[in-house]
Design a protein around this motif. Sequence first.
Motif, short mmCIF file in Angstrom:
data_model
loop_
_atom_site.label_atom_id
_atom_site.label_comp_id
_atom_site.label_asym_id
_atom_site.label_seq_id
_atom_site.Cartn_x
_atom_site.Cartn_y
_atom_site.Cartn_z
N ASN A 58 0.85 -1.19 0.00
CA ASN A 58 0.00 0.00 0.00
C ASN A 58 0.89 1.24 0.00
N ASN A 61 -0.91 4.53 1.27
CA ASN A 61 -1.74 4.45 2.47
C ASN A 61 -3.22 4.66 2.13
N THR A 63 -7.18 4.00 1.78
CA THR A 63 -8.21 3.33 2.56
C THR A 63 -8.86 2.21 1.76
N PRO A 66 -5.90 -0.39 -2.35
CA PRO A 66 -4.46 -0.17 -2.14
C PRO A 66 -3.64 -0.58 -3.36
N ARG A 138 7.41 11.12 3.89
CA ARG A 138 6.23 11.34 4.72
C ARG A 138 6.63 12.02 6.01
N TYR A 141 3.30 10.65 11.31
CA TYR A 141 2.13 9.79 11.21
C TYR A 141 0.88 10.57 10.84
N ASP A 144 0.32 11.71 4.87
CA ASP A 144 0.64 10.47 4.17
C ASP A 144 1.39 10.69 2.87
N THR A 356 -1.92 4.16 14.92
CA THR A 356 -1.20 3.34 13.95
C THR A 356 -0.45 2.25 14.70
N THR A 380 0.99 -3.30 9.07
CA THR A 380 0.64 -2.03 9.71
C THR A 380 -0.83 -1.73 9.46
N ARG A 382 -3.97 1.33 10.54
CA ARG A 382 -4.32 2.58 11.20
C ARG A 382 -5.83 2.65 11.39
N TYR A 392 -6.21 2.58 7.05
CA TYR A 392 -5.58 1.79 6.00
C TYR A 392 -4.94 0.55 6.61
N ARG A 394 -1.50 -2.20 5.57
CA ARG A 394 -0.34 -2.35 4.69
C ARG A 394 0.49 -3.54 5.15
#
Length: 405
Positions: A58, A61, A63, A66, A138, A141, A144, A356, A380, A382, A392, A394
């Motif tokens: 992803n 990031n 939603t 991806p 990035r 947090y 994105d 996250t 990961t 979030r 999202y 990932r």
Amino acid sequence: MRVFWRGWLVAGAACSALVPGKAWAQGSPILPETRPILAGPVTFYPTIALRDTGVDSNVFNDTTGPRGDFTYSVTPRLFVVAPIANTRFIGRGLGSFTDYKTYKDQRSFGGLFDGRYEVVSPGFRPFASLGFADRRERRGYEIDARVRQRQTFASLGLDVDLTAITALTAWATRTTTAWDQNERYLGVGLADQLDYSASSFAGGARLRVTPLTTIVLATEVQQDRFRRSPLRDADSLRIGPSVDFDSSAAITGHIKADYRSFRPRNAAVPGYQGITASADIRYVFRNRVEVNVDANRDVDYSYDPLEPYFLESGGRLTVTQRVIGPFGVIAIGEQRNVHHQQVGGGSAFDGRRDTTSSVGAGLAIQKSKQVRFEIVYERTTRRSSAPGWREYERQQIFASAIYGQ
């Protein structure tokens, strides 16, 4: 053999280092463990790493829908130490190049150059440092998108020795942060919202508890002023200790904790008074287990004009267990919380909340003192109080080859 497990950090850690080191205002940097190159009185410490080579499921990031890609990063570093009579100069250059196979618009270059000139003889020891960073990545947090940001850093300071292990210390710093004029995120011009300068002055006492451990107790005042967004202007007061552990100790790194009074100048923006802290430490137990902790709790500025700042808290834990010979296993856990403060909010941090979380595992091979390899899988997620566009998931599987870091 203590260096066997030095620096098992997760993929991508090198990129976050591309920022002028404010810590240089308080003390000399820790040099990397690598094979030094001598050129007369000057010593060079080169390192290089091929990091994050693999698949990111992803890249943006997203939603929904991806988009994945193959990616890799190259991160060279060079430290220079030049003694000059009873003084010395320490310079540092870092670079970062990240590429993507399909999404070429995500390709990025970054670099940092900084240096510190200091008197090393006992007694009266002034120091000065300068730094510049240019990076496209990035921002923590919250943002994105990979966006370009430039920072400059300057500091002047003085240590006055009282005894062999105690000293008075003071320093002043000036940092400017500027975003590319064309960078936008969710329709917001980042330069309009987040270009600012920070000026601070600090003073306190330094105590060398052991040859490998130094404690600084300091008070710092800071002013943040924004070029085109005065709503975010704020004054801060910090009081608290910090601890530095030398690279030769079982525990190495830096820990800082303080009480911060963060006071926005606009009465419509509530302030924050409370504990802030940061830790970047490594602990080695009997040369078999290494624990790395990267944690923080502090306020930072948001791009959102309706939620001008947020409190970020959380950390990352990486544990490496040596199994047999040069082989080891890696376990990773991380959680970061971002709580926003609304303009005119009736309670503390009553805006959007994001969490996250990451878990991962991997294998490590230490080929020699300077050379190591690792492969890591990480997942990961979030979760957000604004689920329609902030959440999202990932998955990443990355390999890295590292010399001297």
